[in-house]
Design an enzyme around this catalytic site. Structure first.
Site, short mmCIF file in Angstrom:
data_model
loop_
_atom_site.label_atom_id
_atom_site.label_comp_id
_atom_site.label_asym_id
_atom_site.label_seq_id
_atom_site.Cartn_x
_atom_site.Cartn_y
_atom_site.Cartn_z
N ARG A 95 0.81 -1.21 0.00
CA ARG A 95 0.00 0.00 0.00
C ARG A 95 0.85 1.27 0.00
O ARG A 95 0.51 2.25 -0.66
CB ARG A 95 -0.96 -0.01 1.19
CG ARG A 95 -2.00 1.09 1.12
CD ARG A 95 -3.08 0.91 2.15
NE ARG A 95 -2.55 1.01 3.51
CZ ARG A 95 -3.25 0.71 4.61
NH1 ARG A 95 -4.50 0.29 4.50
NH2 ARG A 95 -2.71 0.83 5.79
N GLU B 9 -16.12 6.69 4.59
CA GLU B 9 -15.20 6.40 5.69
C GLU B 9 -15.80 6.84 7.02
O GLU B 9 -16.68 7.71 7.07
CB GLU B 9 -13.89 7.18 5.50
CG GLU B 9 -13.11 6.82 4.27
CD GLU B 9 -11.94 5.88 4.54
OE1 GLU B 9 -11.76 5.43 5.69
OE2 GLU B 9 -11.23 5.58 3.57
N LYS C 83 -2.69 6.58 1.29
CA LYS C 83 -2.56 7.00 2.69
C LYS C 83 -1.62 8.20 2.75
O LYS C 83 -0.45 8.07 3.12
CB LYS C 83 -2.04 5.84 3.54
CG LYS C 83 -2.58 5.83 4.95
CD LYS C 83 -2.23 4.54 5.66
CE LYS C 83 -2.63 4.60 7.12
NZ LYS C 83 -4.08 4.55 7.32
C1 LIG Z 1 -5.16 3.80 7.55
C2 LIG Z 1 -6.57 4.12 7.25
C3 LIG Z 1 -7.61 3.17 7.43
C4 LIG Z 1 -7.39 1.82 8.03
O1 LIG Z 1 -6.54 0.97 7.29
P1 LIG Z 1 -5.89 -0.29 7.99
O2 LIG Z 1 -5.01 -0.86 6.93
O3 LIG Z 1 -6.98 -1.21 8.37
O4 LIG Z 1 -5.15 0.21 9.16
C5 LIG Z 1 -8.90 3.55 7.06
N1 LIG Z 1 -9.18 4.77 6.58
C6 LIG Z 1 -8.21 5.71 6.41
C7 LIG Z 1 -8.58 7.04 5.88
C8 LIG Z 1 -6.88 5.40 6.75
O5 LIG Z 1 -5.93 6.34 6.59
#
Ligand SMILES: *Cc1c(COP(=O)(O)O)cnc(C)c1O
Length: 340
Positions: free
Chosen positions: A83, A221, A185
């Protein structure tokens, strides 16, 4: 088991403390150096770094877990490696070889072993890798150099109160555009979310829900976590959209719901006007683990799912299964656990 640091493990929140070692590697002239562990928690970078001006940066979050017999393990770290490289591609940054990424995480956890909370405390070691554009560069364009750094902190549950339902409010603002960077991210998404979070908190909610930016009709989200719901006929549902951050926890739950709990599962639209289809709902992510959603405030209506005070049976089972695997009490699907 090594000696543990002198920390009140049962009362940890989600706040920064300096641990002993972090990892830093530099990309320059087209290649990564070998990287090294350092003790200084300050980075010294050019004032003209793209990370500071143009948001050329992305990050990751994963955890190390202490098992019953004192061992330490990681949950699906290669997924985080994949990722961060999607984020790197999107923001024109150099990719980090997956083995280099996981090796850096392993080095940091081993060097800070004393900070991995004891089994049974519910606390974990949160690991924060970051990739930032640095160097002298004032024009808009990719940076001449990059830093890949990994640090870690011991943390308790993200939402205070652990497995008790939390209420959320739908935000009027968006965190990401339909074909923007919602699926990466990147810090920019978070900068855009701080004000909505502030407003949600001020109104007494745990965080806010973001709807799809184009039509404002579908859930995307829950703060910095993904949404899931359990329908009245026991289907595990989670929204699908190109601007949702693909949560590793969410994809793990999709698998566990089907294979361990025998639920039907689907990724599809979740309409904010049709919350009645769910008997339970929750937020999931590495930091949030599984946070049951008590209710959602949308315009002048407050919709309660299972209960504002009690956790539903499916949410409880999902939580126990996920945590059972992460802490080494349940056998994991092949390849999910990397032992430190
Ligand atoms: C990091 C994140 C998540 C959760 O991802 P995981 O891989 O399960 O930790 C969900 N939404 C957003 C906006 C994020 O930045």
């Amino acid at each position: 088991m090594s000696k543990l640091a002198n920390i009140d493990w049962d009362n940890l929140g989600f706040s920064y403390i300096k641990t002993d070692f972090r990892y830093v590697s530099t990309w320059k002239d087209g290649k990564w150096d070998n990287g090294q562990l350092v003790t200084d928690n300050k980075l010294s970078i050019s004032e003209a770094s793209t990370a500071l001006h143009y948001g050329q940066q992305c990050f990751e979050g994963l955890k190390a877990y202490r098992t019953k017999n004192g061992d330490i393990q990681l949950f699906r770290p290669y997924e985080n490696a994949k990722r961060i490289n999607l984020g790197a591609q999107r923001l024109l940054m150099p990719e980090i070889p997956e083995d280099k990424f996981v090796e850096a995480v392993l080095q940091v956890v081993r060097a800070n072993e004393a900070y991995v909370p004891p089994y049974g405390s519910g606390a974990t070691l949160y690991i924060r890798p970051l990739l930032i554009g640095v160097g002298d560069n004032i024009g808009v364009g990719p940076a001449p150099e990059y830093l890949f750094s990994v640090f870690c902190i011991p943390v308790g549950p993200y939402f205070k109160g652990g497995m008790t339902p939390v209420n959320f409010i739908v935000s009027d603002f968006d965190r990401a555009a339909p074909y923007g960077t919602g699926a990466a991210k990147v810090g920019g998404n978070y900068a855009a979310s701080l004000y909505s979070y502030h407003l949600a908190k001020k109104s007494g909610f745990g965080d806010c829900i973001y709807l799809d930016p184009l039509t404002h009709t579908r859930i995307e989200e829950v703060g910095s976590a993904n949404f899931f719901g359990i329908t009245w006929d026991d289907e595990f549902i989670t929204p699908k959209s190109p601007s949702i951050l693909p949560s590793i926890t969410k994809y793990s739950l999709l698998y566990l719901a089907e294979e361990y709990l025998g639920l039907k599962v689907a990724e599809r639209d979740v309409l904010i006007d049709n919350l009645n289809e769910f008997k339970e709902a929750g937020a999931c992510g590495t930091a949030a683990v599984i946070t049951p959603i008590g209710g959602i405030q949308y315009k002048d209506k407050f919709h309660v799912f299972h209960s504002e005070t009690e956790v539903g049976p499916n949410t409880t089972k999902l939580y126990n299964t996920l945590c059972g695997i992460q802490f080494g009490d349940l056998e994991e699907p092949a390849g999910w656990i990397v032992r430190v």
